[in-house]
Design an enzyme around this catalytic site. Structure first.
Site, mmCIF file in Angstrom:
data_model
loop_
_atom_site.group_PDB
_atom_site.id
_atom_site.type_symbol
_atom_site.label_atom_id
_atom_site.label_comp_id
_atom_site.label_asym_id
_atom_site.label_seq_id
_atom_site.Cartn_x
_atom_site.Cartn_y
_atom_site.Cartn_z
ATOM 1 N N ASP D 34 0.824 -1.205 0.000
ATOM 2 C CA ASP D 34 0.000 0.000 0.000
ATOM 3 C C ASP D 34 0.863 1.261 0.000
ATOM 4 O OD1 ASP D 34 -2.241 -1.504 -0.050
ATOM 5 O OD2 ASP D 34 -2.886 -1.060 1.993
ATOM 6 N N GLY D 35 2.006 1.198 0.671
ATOM 7 C CA GLY D 35 2.907 2.362 0.714
ATOM 8 C C GLY D 35 3.348 2.773 -0.682
ATOM 9 N N LEU D 152 -7.974 4.241 11.777
ATOM 10 C CA LEU D 152 -8.521 3.057 12.451
ATOM 11 C C LEU D 152 -7.734 2.749 13.728
ATOM 12 C CD1 LEU D 152 -10.746 0.922 12.091
ATOM 13 C CD2 LEU D 152 -9.166 -0.438 10.745
#
Lengths: 252, 252, 252, 252
Positions: D34-35, D152
Site C-alpha cells: 500500500d505504501g 482506524l
C-alpha cells in the site's frame, strides 16, 4: 518548582536535594499542578516525606488542594487530619548503561518513535515470558497513579492507587485486537524496540531521552514510593468524578 | 456437564455435588468449552480439587487442552508437570434475601436492563465511598479470569490472573467520559439500580435472575477460589496471543 | 406528546395524525426532550412541516431551544430567521410481513437479543455483498441524526447531519477487531439473525417489537425526511460542544 | 517505486512524471505494498490512469493482487473484467506559503507534535464554524480510503470508498469525551496549531514537513481523484474481512 517546608515555626524554600535531606522537613508543600508534583516526586521518593500539592490553576489528581483552601489545608496538616497515600513508582533500567542509575517515574514510562513518520515495533516480555510484539506509535507502562494520565488518553483503564498493578497500554496500535493489559506490580517488564531509525524516545514522566534501538529496557516497581498527603474529605473517587466530569454529561 | 475422575485406576463420571465430595478425586477433567468450566466452577469452588478442561471445539481461556492432546495432558497430570492456578471468584449478595446463600461467579457479575428499550441507572459505591452513577445498558464486575470475556467486549482491560483486582466496566454507557475502573479485590462493591421497570437482570457468569430495583447488591471477592490446572508449556500469555490473534494482524 | 400549531393567529394542540393533515400548520412546536421529537418524527415525516423542539429540561440535540427562550424562538420563527435541516430517516422492512407498512426511524434501527444471557449472531449484507457476521449483544444501524445517541455509546463516530451516510455499529461485539462501518446511504442493508431463542428484539428509535429469527430485515434510507427547524445562532457544532462538554474537560 | 506499463505489446518502466505523461499508458501496475501505491497516487492523481497494485508481501487494501495471481490479473485487465474505483484525495494548503502548490494525500493529512514530551492544541473549524479545540498528540483528517489506516488505529470508523465524507480523528486526546467526527467532503477544514515548540509536523500520507505554529492549514477534498483498478471478485468488503481477520476471532 517551588517547595516549602511546613514546619510549625518556619517556611523554608528548598533549592536542591541536599538542602532537602539536611532540613528533613515534616512535610513538603508543592505549589503548582500535577506536573510540579511529578518533578518533586523524584526528589522526595524514598525519603518518606509526605507531599501536599496546592494548585494555583485547575485542580489536579495529585495537586488537589485549591489555592483558596491553603489556610484550611495547613491547619488540617497540623492537626493530623490527613492520611499518607504511598504511591508506587516505576524504575527504568537501560541495559546499555549498566552502571548508570535507574530512572524513576511516578506516572509512567513511555517509549515512542522519534519522529512521526513511521511506527515502531515493541517486543514485550513479562517475567521473561513473551507477551506480544506491538506495532504502534509507542507503548506506555503506567502506575495506578499514572492511570488517569496518558494511559487514559490511549484507552487504558482507571486504576485505584491501592491496586498492586502496572498497566501496559499501546499508543495507536496498528494491531486492532491488542488491548491494555494489567499485570501484578511484582512482575518485571522487558522491552526491546525495533525501528527504522537508530534511536527511539523514552520518557519517565515528562523527562525524555533518546535510546538506541535493540537494547533491553527493564521496567519494574521501584523500591521507593512517593508519599502523598490525602486530606480528610478529599477521597480519591470524588477527585476522579470531578476531574472527569462524571455526572455532568448532558447528552440527554 | 460431564466430568471425569482421573484417578490412576478408574474413570468415574460425577453426577452431582455429593458424589464429588464422596469420591474426593485428585483432579477433575472437564470435557467442553469455557462455558462448561464456568458451570463446573460453582461445584468445585473451595474444594481445592484442580480442574483441567479439554476442549472439543475451539480452545478456550480456561479449557485450553485440545482434544488431540488428551493422552499427553493426562500423562503430564500424572507426572506432576503442571501448576495449579488459584483463580479468585466473586460472591454476590442480594440484600432482599438476607438469609439466602451468596451466588458465586468465576468470570463476572453483570447487572443489566430487562428489555432493551431504556437504559438503567446504576449507583456504585466502593467500600461505602460513592464511585459513580452509570447511565447505561448495564455494568460488569469482572474477575481477572473474566477480564477476557464480556469485560473485554465492553472495552475493559485484560488482567493477568495473578493481579489482586476486580474490574468495573459499564456496558454502552451514555456518559462518554466514564471508563473501566480497576480496584483492589479487597474492596467491597455496593450497587443500587434504578429503572423504569420494576426488575432488572443479574447474571453470575451465565446464570441469570430477576432482582427488584432499589435493593442493594453487594459484590466482593469470594472466600473460595477455583483451582485451574495449568500444564507446563501452556503459559497464560501464549493462550492470550493465540486466542486474540495477536501477531496475525494483516492490516499491512 | 404535546404539539402546538404556531400559526400567527392561534395555538392549536394536535391530538392525532388526521388532525395534523387537516390543519396543515406552518410549523410544529414540540414541548419536550429529544424523545418527544423522535415520537413526533413518525407523525410529521414526509409532510414537510418543520418541527421546532422546546426543551423543558436539559437541552437536546433535536430539542435545542430552552424553555426560557420560547418567546425569542417564536419571534425568530415568524421573522424567518431559521433554516430547515432535512434529516434522513431509515425504513425497516421485515420480510415476514411483506404486506405490512415499513417502520420509520429518525435515530436508529437496533437489533438485539431478547434476554441478556447469550449473544446473537447477526449476518449483514450491503447491497447483497456480504459484510460480516457479528457475534454481539446487538447491532445498530444509525442515521447521522442518531449518531450522537446509542451509536455514540457503543463507540460509533459522530456524523454531521449533511453527510449522506449510515453507520453500522455493533453492541459489545465479541470479535475484537470489528469496528463501526460508515456506508453511503444509497445502499441497502440486509440482516439475518441467529439466536438460541426463537425471537430477537428490533427497535426503531424507542419502539420495540419481537421478530422471529431467520427472516430477513431490510434497512435503507427512507423516502421521507424529517424537517427540523434550526434557528440562527444554534449551529450544529455548537450544540455538539455543549452537549458533549467539549472544552470543559479538567483532567489537567 | 516501480511501475510498469501494461500495454498489450510492451512492458515499460516509468522513471519519472514526464515519462508517464509522454507514454500515457492504459494502466499502471504497481509492484509493492500500500505504501508504494500511496507514493504512486501523487504521480497519477488526475491523469485518469487506473492503477493496479500487485503485492509482493502481505495483501494490502489498495495493493490487493497477490504475486501468484499476476497472470490472472493481467488477463482480467485485458478482458475488461474490472471496474475503476475513483478514490477521493485531500489537498492541504499552508497559509504561510500562499503561492506554493497544494499537497495531496490519498489516505490522510496528519498534524502532530514534533517530539513526544508535550501535547499540542489543535483548533478546528468546519466551513468557518468552530468545531473544537483538541488537546492531543495530534489530529488525523482521513479520506474513506485512509479510514482503514492510521484513523482506524486511533479509534476512527471504517468508511466505505463510495461515501462522500472525511473523518476527523484525534490522536490520544486528553479530552475524554471527544470522538471521531465524520463530515461531508464538500466541507473545508481549517486548523490552527498551538504548541510549546515553534514547529509542528504535518504529514500528507507518509511525507512529513515542519510547519510553524499559528498559521492556518486548509484541508479539503482535492479536485483530482486516484483511479484504482478493482478486479472482479475482489469486492471491498471481502478485502476488509480478510485484512481485519473478521470471522477468525477465536476468543470462544
Amino acid at each position: 518548582l517551588k517547595e516549602q517546608n511546613i514546619s510549625f515555626t518556619a517556611i523554608d524554600v528548598f533549592e536542591n536535594e541536599e538542602d532537602l535531606y539536611l532540613k528533613n522537613p515534616d512535610f513538603l508543600i508543592c505549589l503548582g499542578g500535577d506536573g510540579t508534583i511529578l518533578e518533586a516526586s523524584t526528589l522526595t521518593a524514598g525519603t518518606g516525606i509526605p507531599v501536599m500539592g496546592i494548585n494555583l490553576g485547575r485542580l489536579g489528581f495529585l495537586s488537589n488542594v485549591s489555592r483558596n483552601d491553603i489556610d484550611l489545608a495547613i491547619s488540617m496538616l497540623c492537626q493530623g487530619r490527613f492520611t499518607v497515600s504511598e504511591r508506587s513508582m516505576l524504575s527504568l533500567r537501560n541495559s546499555s548503561s549498566p552502571l548508570g542509575a535507574d530512572f524513576l517515574a511516578l506516572n509512567e514510562v513511555t517509549v515512542s518513535r522519534k519522529d512521526s513518520a513511521s511506527m515502531i515495533t515493541i517486543h514485550a516480555w513479562i517475567d521473561d515470558q513473551f507477551l506480544a510484539s506491538y506495532w504502534a506509535d509507542g507503548l506506555i507502562i503506567s502506575t495506578p497513579t499514572g492511570s488517569t494520565g496518558y494511559n487514559l488518553s490511549c484507552g487504558g483503564p482507571i486504576v485505584s492507587p491501592a491496586s498492586g498493578v502496572m498497566i501496559i497500554t499501546p499508543i495507536a496500535p496498528h494491531n486492532l485486537n491488542v488491548r491494555p493489559v494489567v499485570i501484578s506490580d511484582s512482575s518485571q517488564i522487558r522491552l526491546q524496540i525495533e525501528a527504522r531509525e537508530k534511536y527511539f524516545l523514552v520518557a519517565t514522566d515528562s523527562k525524555t531521552q533518546n535510546i538506541e534501538c535493540g537494547k533491553d529496557l527493564l521496567i519494574q516497581k521501584a523500591k521507593v514510593t512517593f508519599s502523598l498527603v490525602q486530606l480528610e474529605g478529599y477521597p480519591y473517587y470524588k477527585i476522579l468524578r470531578e476531574k472527569l466530569y462524571w455526572g455532568a454529561d448532558k447528552r440527554n
